[in-house]
Structure formats: C-alpha cells, structure tokens
Design an enzyme around this catalytic site. Structure first.
Site, PDB file in Angstrom:
ATOM      1  N   LYS A 234       0.816  -1.201   0.000  1.00 44.19           N
ATOM      2  CA  LYS A 234       0.000   0.000   0.000  1.00 44.19           C
ATOM      3  C   LYS A 234       0.860   1.265   0.000  1.00 44.19           C
ATOM      4  CE  LYS A 234      -3.145  -2.418   3.107  1.00 44.19           C
ATOM      5  NZ  LYS A 234      -3.498  -2.574   4.523  1.00 44.19           N
ATOM      6  N   GLY A 235       2.127   1.099   0.359  1.00 41.04           N
ATOM      7  CA  GLY A 235       2.986   2.252   0.633  1.00 41.04           C
ATOM      8  C   GLY A 235       3.122   3.259  -0.490  1.00 41.04           C
TER       9      GLY A 235
ATOM     10  N   GLU B 124       7.477   2.418  -6.066  1.00 42.98           N
ATOM     11  CA  GLU B 124       7.587   1.907  -4.697  1.00 42.98           C
ATOM     12  C   GLU B 124       7.752   3.072  -3.728  1.00 42.98           C
ATOM     13  OE1 GLU B 124       6.995   0.021  -2.384  1.00 42.98           O
ATOM     14  OE2 GLU B 124       8.245  -1.772  -2.561  1.00 42.98           O
ATOM     15  N   ASP B 125       7.405   2.835  -2.465  1.00 45.58           N
ATOM     16  CA  ASP B 125       7.544   3.903  -1.468  1.00 45.58           C
ATOM     17  C   ASP B 125       8.991   4.078  -1.013  1.00 45.58           C
ATOM     18  OD1 ASP B 125       7.590   1.458  -0.115  1.00 45.58           O
ATOM     19  OD2 ASP B 125       6.161   2.041   1.434  1.00 45.58           O
TER      20      ASP B 125
ATOM     21  N   ASP C 204      14.629  -0.419   1.033  1.00 48.16           N
ATOM     22  CA  ASP C 204      15.414  -0.576   2.265  1.00 48.16           C
ATOM     23  C   ASP C 204      16.500  -1.613   1.986  1.00 48.16           C
ATOM     24  OD1 ASP C 204      16.280  -0.929   4.843  1.00 48.16           O
ATOM     25  OD2 ASP C 204      14.333  -1.250   5.728  1.00 48.16           O
TER      26      ASP C 204
ATOM     27  N   LYS D   9      16.847   4.202   0.934  1.00 48.68           N
ATOM     28  CA  LYS D   9      17.585   4.082   2.204  1.00 48.68           C
ATOM     29  C   LYS D   9      18.764   3.172   1.907  1.00 48.68           C
ATOM     30  CE  LYS D   9      14.923   3.481   6.179  1.00 48.68           C
ATOM     31  NZ  LYS D   9      14.307   2.587   7.181  1.00 48.68           N
TER      32      LYS D   9
ATOM     33  N   PHE E 289      13.946   4.965  10.819  1.00 48.29           N
ATOM     34  CA  PHE E 289      12.576   4.623  10.459  1.00 48.29           C
ATOM     35  C   PHE E 289      11.788   5.894  10.143  1.00 48.29           C
ATOM     36  CE2 PHE E 289       8.300   2.932  10.815  1.00 48.29           C
ATOM     37  CZ  PHE E 289       8.458   1.758  10.091  1.00 48.29           C
ATOM     38  N   VAL E 290      11.197   5.939   8.963  1.00 47.28           N
ATOM     39  CA  VAL E 290      10.445   7.124   8.550  1.00 47.28           C
ATOM     40  C   VAL E 290       8.982   6.768   8.284  1.00 47.28           C
ATOM     41  CG1 VAL E 290      12.432   8.372   7.590  1.00 47.28           C
ATOM     42  CG2 VAL E 290      11.140   6.823   6.118  1.00 47.28           C
TER      43      VAL E 290
ATOM     44  N   ASP F 178       4.200   3.677   6.486  1.00 48.06           N
ATOM     45  CA  ASP F 178       3.493   3.424   7.734  1.00 48.06           C
ATOM     46  C   ASP F 178       4.379   2.869   8.834  1.00 48.06           C
ATOM     47  OD1 ASP F 178       3.829   0.881   6.326  1.00 48.06           O
ATOM     48  OD2 ASP F 178       2.582   0.064   7.927  1.00 48.06           O
TER      49      ASP F 178
ATOM     50  N   ARG G 134       0.247   6.780   7.340  1.00 49.75           N
ATOM     51  CA  ARG G 134       0.395   6.922   5.880  1.00 49.75           C
ATOM     52  C   ARG G 134      -0.153   8.266   5.414  1.00 49.75           C
ATOM     53  NH1 ARG G 134       1.690   1.780   3.939  1.00 49.75           N
ATOM     54  NH2 ARG G 134       0.664   0.025   4.919  1.00 49.75           N
TER      55      ARG G 134
HETATM   56  P1  IMP Z   1      12.973  -4.183   1.746  1.00 53.93           P
HETATM   57  O1  IMP Z   1      13.550  -3.238   0.743  1.00 53.93           O
HETATM   58  O2  IMP Z   1      12.703  -5.540   1.204  1.00 53.93           O
HETATM   59  O3  IMP Z   1      13.814  -4.230   2.993  1.00 53.93           O
HETATM   60  O4  IMP Z   1      11.551  -3.680   2.240  1.00 53.93           O
HETATM   61  C1  IMP Z   1      11.021  -2.492   1.793  1.00 53.93           C
HETATM   62  C2  IMP Z   1       9.669  -2.278   2.437  1.00 53.93           C
HETATM   63  O5  IMP Z   1       9.814  -2.173   3.859  1.00 53.93           O
HETATM   64  C3  IMP Z   1       9.064  -0.972   1.985  1.00 53.93           C
HETATM   65  O6  IMP Z   1       8.252  -1.132   0.846  1.00 53.93           O
HETATM   66  C4  IMP Z   1       8.288  -0.535   3.215  1.00 53.93           C
HETATM   67  O7  IMP Z   1       6.994  -1.086   3.184  1.00 53.93           O
HETATM   68  C5  IMP Z   1       9.053  -1.120   4.380  1.00 53.93           C
HETATM   69  N1  IMP Z   1       9.965  -0.128   4.993  1.00 53.93           N
HETATM   70  C6  IMP Z   1      11.316  -0.108   4.955  1.00 53.93           C
HETATM   71  N2  IMP Z   1      11.819   0.938   5.620  1.00 53.93           N
HETATM   72  C7  IMP Z   1      10.755   1.621   6.118  1.00 53.93           C
HETATM   73  C8  IMP Z   1      10.628   2.839   6.905  1.00 53.93           C
HETATM   74  O8  IMP Z   1      11.584   3.511   7.306  1.00 53.93           O
HETATM   75  N3  IMP Z   1       9.351   3.207   7.182  1.00 53.93           N
HETATM   76  C9  IMP Z   1       8.255   2.519   6.776  1.00 53.93           C
HETATM   77  N4  IMP Z   1       8.340   1.390   6.041  1.00 53.93           N
HETATM   78  C10 IMP Z   1       9.575   0.944   5.717  1.00 53.93           C
HETATM   79 MG    MG Z   2       6.029  -1.180   0.713  1.00 56.96          MG
END
Ligand code: IMP
Ligand code: MG
Length: 191
Positions: A54-55, A110-111, A114, A142, A164-165, A171, A177
């Site tokens: 949903k992000g 994508e939001d 990470d 990030k 964490f943002v 969210d 959100r």
């Molecule tokens: P990754 O890149 O597989 O570690 O996961 C990415 C997902 O983790 C993103 O789409 C977000 O939903 C969530 N996420 C990672 N960092 C944050 C943050 O700082 N705040 C909120 N959601 C986050």
């Molecule tokens: Mg996401």
C-alpha cells in the site's frame, strides 16, 4: 466528524515524536522534477505504472499527475517484513496485476527501498513476464542497509538516512500513511 477525531488528526500532524524530513512543498517540487524526466524518457512509449501497495499509493497518485504522457496504471500487493521489522526476502503475491505486461514499458513505483530484497524478487517475477523494459521509481532510497542486493533505482525522490520514517504513504504498523510530510520517528517505542 466528531470533535474527538478531528483533534486526533491535528495532533498527529504536529506529533513531537515526528521530526519532519521533507515538507509537502519539498515533496511536490521533487515530484515535479521526476515527472519532467520521466515524460522525456518515455516519449512515444507505452508506459504502465505499477504501484506496489500500500505504501506507494500517495507517491503513485502524485507522480502519475506529473507525467505528461498517455499511460496506464496497475497495482500489485506483495508481502514483506514478515518477521516484525526485518525483511525476510520471501515475496508472496497478495494481489497480482490486472492486465498482462508483455511488450509494455513497465515502471514499478515503490515507497522506499530498504534492503531491496522485496523489490529484487518482485522485479525478477515481472521480468519473467516479457515486458519490453522494466524500470524502478522509488520515492525514498535508504541505501545504508542494502548489503544483500544490487538494486538499481532509476528514479529516486530522496535519499534518507538509515532511520525509520513515516508519512506520505509510509506506515508504522499500518498507521501514519496520511501524514502529508516525511518524518523520522524519534522514539519508535512511543508510537
Ligand atoms: P525491503 O527493501 O525488502 O527491505 O523492504 C522495503 C519495504 O519495507 C518498503 O516497501 C516498506 O513497506 C518497508 N519499509 C522499509 N523501511 C521503512 C521505513 O523507514 N518506514 C516505513 N516502512 C519501511
Ligand atoms: Mg512497501
């Protein structure tokens, strides 16, 4: 609307536990720039924006209105972060695309990236479906924790520190959100 609920909404926008990183004005200006670039890069191409729910919902809504092209949109929902706050790398498709992407120019929206584990897997899945091209637009990057994947982000809104943002679609346990800005959570335990 009751007095109580409007009071809660006002309090969240000024919650002292949030340190504003990017205001809604800064976000709007950045998205305008991204839109100009994408419009130029995809001239004459059949672009499909694929929002990851949903992000990405707010970024998607603003970004698509900044792109002056004849485009279509679709959405996917995938599971990530199954172990509390750590990404496991396993991706389960909870909601798949409504239309085939074969021969289309796809931009995944994508939001935040990470570790990049979720997206790397998602991009592999989409690549196997015969798109003409696949690029990635992430509102936030990030980069610090990205030790496990070599993910290239084609269009990035902002690079953020390894904190964490929340807000602008992002969210914490499903909440915040709706904040119109991006904020660092100072004390995650106090959310
Ligand atoms: P990754 O890149 O597989 O570690 O996961 C990415 C997902 O983790 C993103 O789409 C977000 O939903 C969530 N996420 C990672 N960092 C944050 C943050 O700082 N705040 C909120 N959601 C986050
Ligand atoms: Mg996401």
């Amino acid at each position: 609307m009751s007095t109580q609920s409007s009071k809660i909404a006002m309090t969240e926008f000024t919650n002292p536990n949030f340190e504003v990183l990017y205001t809604s004005e800064e976000i709007a200006a950045r998205i305008k720039e991204l839109g100009v670039r994408i419009t130029a890069d995809y001239a004459e191409k059949e672009l499909v924006l694929v929002g990851v729910l949903k992000g990405s919902c707010i970024f998607m809504a603003d970004l698509m209105r900044a792109i002056d092209l004849n485009l279509t949109i679709d959405f996917m929902a995938v599971s990530s972060y199954k172990d509390g706050t750590r990404s496991t790398g396993d991706v389960e498709i909870l909601k798949d695309l409504s239309n085939p992407i074969r021969g289309k120019h796809v931009m995944v929206v994508e939001d935040i990236v990470d570790t990049g584990l979720t997206l790397s897997r998602l991009l592999e899945i989409l690549e196997s479906r015969g798109a003409a091209s696949i690029r990635l637009a992430s509102f936030l990057d990030k980069p610090e924790p990205r030790i496990k994947t070599e993910l290239k982000i084609d269009y990035t809104g902002f690079v953020v520190p390894n904190k964490f943002v929340v807000g602008y679609g992002l969210d914490a346990a499903g909440r915040y959100r709706n904040l119109p800005f991006i904020a660092v959570v100072k004390n995650p335990d106090e959310l």
